[in-house]
Scaffold this active site. Structure first.
Site, PDB file in Angstrom:
ATOM      1  N   THR A   1       2.124 108.357  60.957  1.00  0.00           N
ATOM      2  CA  THR A   1       1.998 107.011  61.496  1.00  0.00           C
ATOM      3  C   THR A   1       2.902 106.859  62.708  1.00  0.00           C
ATOM      4  OG1 THR A   1       3.821 106.022  60.230  1.00  0.00           O
ATOM      5  CG2 THR A   1       1.655 106.123  59.163  1.00  0.00           C
ATOM      6  N   ASP A   2       2.644 105.851  63.513  1.00  0.00           N
ATOM      7  CA  ASP A   2       3.601 105.470  64.541  1.00  0.00           C
ATOM      8  C   ASP A   2       4.803 104.827  63.847  1.00  0.00           C
ATOM      9  OD1 ASP A   2       4.780 104.925  67.022  1.00  0.00           O
ATOM     10  OD2 ASP A   2       2.869 104.339  67.921  1.00  0.00           O
ATOM     11  N   TYR A   3       5.850 104.521  64.625  1.00  0.00           N
ATOM     12  CA  TYR A   3       7.063 103.940  64.036  1.00  0.00           C
ATOM     13  C   TYR A   3       6.710 102.655  63.307  1.00  0.00           C
ATOM     14  CZ  TYR A   3      11.827 102.324  63.466  1.00  0.00           C
ATOM     15  OH  TYR A   3      13.012 101.891  62.922  1.00  0.00           O
TER      16      TYR A   3
END
Length: 343
Positions: free
Chosen positions: A206-208
């Site tokens: 996932t992204d942050y």
């Protein structure tokens, strides 16, 4: 396996049962480590400039060089390149993306990925998918609406190319929703299209994760994701990780992460044998934990930024309170005329 899945910010955790050591990963679309300046490599012209050369060999050479510099600084993974499209000139991250054309984007990005593979560094090509309108901080939970034909022919196409034609080992999911479903928690994207249709075997991170409730780890695991970048404070899963169903999903997630790690090492070995260029042989090194001075400095940077943000917030609140007090003092009751004042 649970720690490997939930604690994927800047590192991929060790997996002692199979002898997997901890890896470090770095951000930076045109320079390894450019987000922090710690262990940073050469700052290359950005993706848009590279795409304007139409030179796929140059793109591949850039990927190999960034990969070598990543390893020299102790990084095994790269949170890049990015293959979203220039949908609007107002997109706040166009500098990370190659072009408005999906074919050109896929070809240039794919060769950067191949070059990094040859160096023995895994990439997380981002942002899967349709993260094409990000500006400022408005990126969480954006609803993106389009027909399936548009999605497949335009926005998914460069990702399909790098998976099927350029051997991408990893992807990063996006913040936005596709329709009403968060992209990182969409089984249709993470499993049906990516793995069942395209044959992807690697890892999706996932992204942050700004908000654990929205970018939910349970949704990631159920959809077929591999790594949850849950942030400085590791996230927790709601489901019982000791249940047979959860263990099966965690095993599948770990399998993709291990494949990604080992696959690029295999590609690197084949590249060295094919070219005879022993300088490209991936070095073996151990990645220490938080005792490493670079990671400690990164933590200090983050703490400093947090204090700066809190200080600015405090100043804003103080300014508003002062303004409110001044306004209250200015509101004086008008004198009411009494009988004696009426002539």
């Amino acid at each position: 396996m649970t720690t490997l899945f939930t604690n994927a910010y800047s590192t991929t955790a060790p997996l002692d049962s199979v002898g997997r050591q901890q890896d470090k990963n770095a951000d930076g679309p045109a320079q390894i480590g450019s987000m922090t300046g710690i262990g940073a490599g050469t700052g290359f012209p950005n993706a848009t400039v590279l795409a304007q050369t139409w030179n796929t060999n140059l793109a591949q050479e850039m990927g190999r060089t960034v990969g070598q510099q990543a390893l020299a600084n102790g990084f095994s993974g790269w949170y890049a390149p990015a293959v979203n499209l220039h949908r609007s000139p107002l997109d706040g991250r166009n500098y990370e993306y190659y072009a408005e054309d999906p074919i050109l984007s896929g070809m240039m990005c794919g060769n950067v990925v191949q070059g990094a593979n040859e160096a023995g560094v895994y990439t997380f090509t981002k942002h899967f998918v349709a993260n094409d309108g990000e500006s400022g901080i408005y990126r969480d939970s954006v609803y993106t609406w389009m027909t399936e034909q548009t999605l497949r022919e335009t926005y998914l196409e460069p990702f399909r190319m790098i998976v099927e034609q350029y051997d991408a080992p990893g992807l990063m999911s996006s913040y936005n929703r596709i329709g009403a479903t968060w992209a990182g928690g969409s089984k249709a994207l993470m499993s049906s299209i990516l793995r069942d249709e395209w044959g992807f075997q690697g890892a999706v991170i996932t992204d942050y994760c700004d908000h654990h409730q929205y970018m939910n780890g349970d949704h990631v695991l159920d959809a077929g994701g591999n790594l949850w970048m849950s942030g400085f404070i590791p996230g927790t899963l709601a489901q019982d990780t000791s249940s047979q169903g959860a263990i099966a999903k965690l095993r599948q997630a770990a399998k993709g992460t291990l494949y990604m790690q080992m696959h690029v090492r295999s590609v690197n070995r084949s590249y060295v044998q094919r070219t005879g260029d022993t300088s490209m042989a991936r070095p073996d090194f151990n990645t220490p934990g938080w005792s490493n001075w670079r990671q400690s400095l990164l933590l200090l940077d983050a703490v400093f930024l947090l204090f700066m943000a809190l200080s600015i917030r405090g100043l804003v609140i103080d300014h508003r309170l002062r303004k409110a007090r001044r306004g209250a003092k200015g509101l004086k009751a008008e004198p009411v005329a009494g009988p004696e004042s009426v002539r």
